[in-house]
Every structure is written in C-alpha cells, then in structure tokens.
Design a protein around this motif. Structure first.
Motif, PDB file in Angstrom:
ATOM      1  N   GLY A  35       4.907   7.270   3.279  1.00 47.98           N
ATOM      2  CA  GLY A  35       4.940   5.831   2.993  1.00 47.98           C
ATOM      3  C   GLY A  35       5.705   5.053   4.052  1.00 47.98           C
ATOM      4  O   GLY A  35       5.292   3.968   4.457  1.00 47.98           O
ATOM      5  N   VAL A  36       6.818   5.604   4.515  1.00 48.97           N
ATOM      6  CA  VAL A  36       7.588   4.951   5.582  1.00 48.97           C
ATOM      7  C   VAL A  36       6.747   4.856   6.854  1.00 48.97           C
ATOM      8  O   VAL A  36       6.762   3.840   7.551  1.00 48.97           O
ATOM      9  CB  VAL A  36       8.913   5.705   5.830  1.00 48.97           C
ATOM     10  N   ALA A  37       5.993   5.903   7.150  1.00 50.21           N
ATOM     11  CA  ALA A  37       5.112   5.870   8.323  1.00 50.21           C
ATOM     12  C   ALA A  37       4.088   4.751   8.200  1.00 50.21           C
ATOM     13  O   ALA A  37       3.778   4.070   9.182  1.00 50.21           O
ATOM     14  CB  ALA A  37       4.401   7.218   8.489  1.00 50.21           C
ATOM     15  N   LEU A  38       3.578   4.549   6.999  1.00 48.85           N
ATOM     16  CA  LEU A  38       2.601   3.477   6.779  1.00 48.85           C
ATOM     17  C   LEU A  38       3.222   2.102   7.020  1.00 48.85           C
ATOM     18  O   LEU A  38       2.620   1.234   7.634  1.00 48.85           O
ATOM     19  CB  LEU A  38       2.036   3.583   5.362  1.00 48.85           C
ATOM     20  N   VAL A  39       4.467   1.912   6.565  1.00 47.99           N
ATOM     21  CA  VAL A  39       5.159   0.640   6.777  1.00 47.99           C
ATOM     22  C   VAL A  39       5.456   0.422   8.259  1.00 47.99           C
ATOM     23  O   VAL A  39       5.378  -0.699   8.766  1.00 47.99           O
ATOM     24  CB  VAL A  39       6.453   0.582   5.935  1.00 47.99           C
ATOM     25  N   LEU A  40       5.787   1.489   8.977  1.00 51.38           N
ATOM     26  CA  LEU A  40       6.120   1.378  10.402  1.00 51.38           C
ATOM     27  C   LEU A  40       4.896   1.189  11.298  1.00 51.38           C
ATOM     28  O   LEU A  40       5.025   0.724  12.432  1.00 51.38           O
ATOM     29  CB  LEU A  40       6.865   2.631  10.871  1.00 51.38           C
ATOM     30  N   ALA A  81       0.835  -1.202   0.000  1.00 54.24           N
ATOM     31  CA  ALA A  81       0.000   0.000   0.000  1.00 54.24           C
ATOM     32  C   ALA A  81       0.870   1.253   0.000  1.00 54.24           C
ATOM     33  O   ALA A  81       0.581   2.223  -0.707  1.00 54.24           O
ATOM     34  CB  ALA A  81      -0.933  -0.008   1.210  1.00 54.24           C
ATOM     35  N   ALA A  82       1.940   1.235   0.792  1.00 51.18           N
ATOM     36  CA  ALA A  82       2.840   2.390   0.850  1.00 51.18           C
ATOM     37  C   ALA A  82       3.490   2.646  -0.501  1.00 51.18           C
ATOM     38  O   ALA A  82       3.599   3.798  -0.940  1.00 51.18           O
ATOM     39  CB  ALA A  82       3.906   2.167   1.920  1.00 51.18           C
ATOM     40  N   LEU A  83       3.903   1.585  -1.162  1.00 50.95           N
ATOM     41  CA  LEU A  83       4.525   1.731  -2.482  1.00 50.95           C
ATOM     42  C   LEU A  83       3.546   2.344  -3.482  1.00 50.95           C
ATOM     43  O   LEU A  83       3.879   3.284  -4.211  1.00 50.95           O
ATOM     44  CB  LEU A  83       5.011   0.358  -2.963  1.00 50.95           C
ATOM     45  N   GLN A 129      -3.063   8.466   5.337  1.00 47.13           N
ATOM     46  CA  GLN A 129      -3.224   8.745   6.760  1.00 47.13           C
ATOM     47  C   GLN A 129      -4.294   7.866   7.390  1.00 47.13           C
ATOM     48  O   GLN A 129      -4.143   7.422   8.521  1.00 47.13           O
ATOM     49  CB  GLN A 129      -3.548  10.227   6.970  1.00 47.13           C
ATOM     50  N   LEU A 130      -5.351   7.614   6.674  1.00 46.83           N
ATOM     51  CA  LEU A 130      -6.392   6.716   7.190  1.00 46.83           C
ATOM     52  C   LEU A 130      -5.848   5.296   7.371  1.00 46.83           C
ATOM     53  O   LEU A 130      -6.181   4.612   8.348  1.00 46.83           O
ATOM     54  CB  LEU A 130      -7.602   6.711   6.256  1.00 46.83           C
ATOM     55  N   LEU A 131      -5.006   4.852   6.450  1.00 51.00           N
ATOM     56  CA  LEU A 131      -4.402   3.528   6.588  1.00 51.00           C
ATOM     57  C   LEU A 131      -3.443   3.463   7.773  1.00 51.00           C
ATOM     58  O   LEU A 131      -3.373   2.447   8.472  1.00 51.00           O
ATOM     59  CB  LEU A 131      -3.689   3.124   5.298  1.00 51.00           C
ATOM     60  N   GLY A 167     -12.178   8.965   9.343  1.00 53.99           N
ATOM     61  CA  GLY A 167     -11.146   8.543  10.289  1.00 53.99           C
ATOM     62  C   GLY A 167     -11.730   7.854  11.504  1.00 53.99           C
ATOM     63  O   GLY A 167     -11.209   6.830  11.963  1.00 53.99           O
ATOM     64  N   VAL A 168     -12.809   8.397  12.045  1.00 57.39           N
ATOM     65  CA  VAL A 168     -13.472   7.762  13.196  1.00 57.39           C
ATOM     66  C   VAL A 168     -14.015   6.393  12.792  1.00 57.39           C
ATOM     67  O   VAL A 168     -13.859   5.403  13.517  1.00 57.39           O
ATOM     68  CB  VAL A 168     -14.592   8.673  13.749  1.00 57.39           C
ATOM     69  N   LEU A 169     -14.643   6.317  11.621  1.00 55.92           N
ATOM     70  CA  LEU A 169     -15.193   5.045  11.139  1.00 55.92           C
ATOM     71  C   LEU A 169     -14.091   4.006  10.921  1.00 55.92           C
ATOM     72  O   LEU A 169     -14.202   2.855  11.372  1.00 55.92           O
ATOM     73  CB  LEU A 169     -15.973   5.276   9.841  1.00 55.92           C
TER      74      LEU A 169
END
Length: 196
Positions: free
Chosen positions: A72-77, A41-43, A118-120, A173-175
């Motif tokens: 993207g790095v934040a998503l992987v972490l 997903a990040a890629l 950000q949602l992911l 985001g809440v959902l």
C-alpha cells in the motif's frame, strides 16, 4: 488612505481589507488528486489484502500486515517517487509469492488483491509519462512475480497453478501500463510530474 475617503481597500468597512478565500479544491492540483486517489486505493486494497493473505493463504497475521502495508505504501509513493515505489512493490510481490507458495487451488503467485495493487503501481508510474520508468516498473514487477515460479519448476507441482496467473498478470500489465502511458501523454505539460 483613511476610512473617510473610501479608498479601494477600505470602502464602507472603515479601512478593513476583505479576505478572499480560494474556492474549495482550488489548490488541489492534478498530482495532489492523483495522490489522494492512490491513498484511497491503497487503503482499500490493504484492508482486503490482510485478511486474504491470512485467512485464505495461511500467512501469519503480522506478516500479512507487513506485506499489505508495504504494498500500500508503494502505491501511495508511485505518483511521486516511482523508483522507490517500483522497488518496494516488487519486493512485496516477491515476499507474497514466497509466503503463499503452499496454497493449493488458489491464485498463485499473485493473489487477486496483490495483482490489482501491482497493476495500479505500474499504472501510476506510467501516468507520469516516462516510458522508461513505466516499462522498468512493469519488467521488475514481472520478474518479481515469475522468480518464485521458476524456482518452483524443479518441484513440478506449481507450474499449472502459477503459469495462468502470471500470463494474466503480464497481459493485463502491458494493457494497463500502455494505457496509462497514453493517458499520461495526453495531460498537458508536466502536470502529473510535479511534486504535491
């Protein structure tokens, strides 16, 4: 035990032991699968974010690259280091909003690819089953997204563009965070919390 006796380890192979390989994917635990999916997903989102920020929002290409790769790095972490991922992704949201403030008629302060990323991040943090970290991730994300708009209120020209974008982000985001918390609580034990 000799080959002539045909023991349990030797048999007809002359004393050689059989090598048993695990079936493919046997070592891929839930955290590893989650990390692989987060990486894919990040890629994909990074590949979309760079041209969107550069071509549509007029952000300098190297800065677009840094913002998108950082997000993207934040998503992987997120599945493994939720605190670090939350801080890094909130920083990416804030920097994106600052660099895209001059866009007119486009979604602001969160371009669509930034919002999805950000949602992911929030969802992956919530999947760990820790409500405090999940709510913190969502709250920090909302604060980072709202900050540029509140600063821009004095100008008065961005409120109509940004308000709908941020309400959408907050509601979804809440959902998403709530659904991920429920899903994380359904996974037995701490399968998603262990390290890869």
């Amino acid at each position: 035990m000799s080959a002539a006796t045909g023991g349990a380890t030797g048999g007809a192979t002359g004393g050689a032991t059989a090598v048993v390989l695990p079936r493919p994917g046997a070592r891929l635990t839930p955290p590893v699968w989650l990390g692989l999916l987060a990486g894919l997903a990040a890629l994909a989102l990074t590949a979309v974010s760079i041209p969107v920020l550069s071509a549509l929002y007029g952000v300098f290409v190297p800065m677009s690259f840094l913002i998108a790769v950082g997000h993207g790095v934040a998503l992987v972490l997120a599945p493994y280091r939720p605190g670090l991922a939350t801080g890094l992704s909130a920083g990416a949201v804030l920097v994106t909003a600052v660099f895209t403030v001059t866009s007119s008629g486009l979604p602001w302060p969160l371009p669509v690819a930034t919002m999805v990323t950000q949602l992911l991040v929030c969802a992956l943090v919530a999947l760990r089953g820790d409500p405090v970290r999940a709510v913190t991730a969502l709250a920090v994300s909302l604060a980072a997204a709202w900050a540029p708009l509140l600063i821009a209120v004095v100008r008065g020209d961005l409120w109509s563009i940004g308000f709908g974008n941020l309400v959408t982000f907050g509601a979804v985001g809440v959902l998403v965070t709530g659904s991920a918390l429920v899903a994380g609580s359904l996974v037995p034990g701490s399968a998603l919390r262990s390290e890869p």
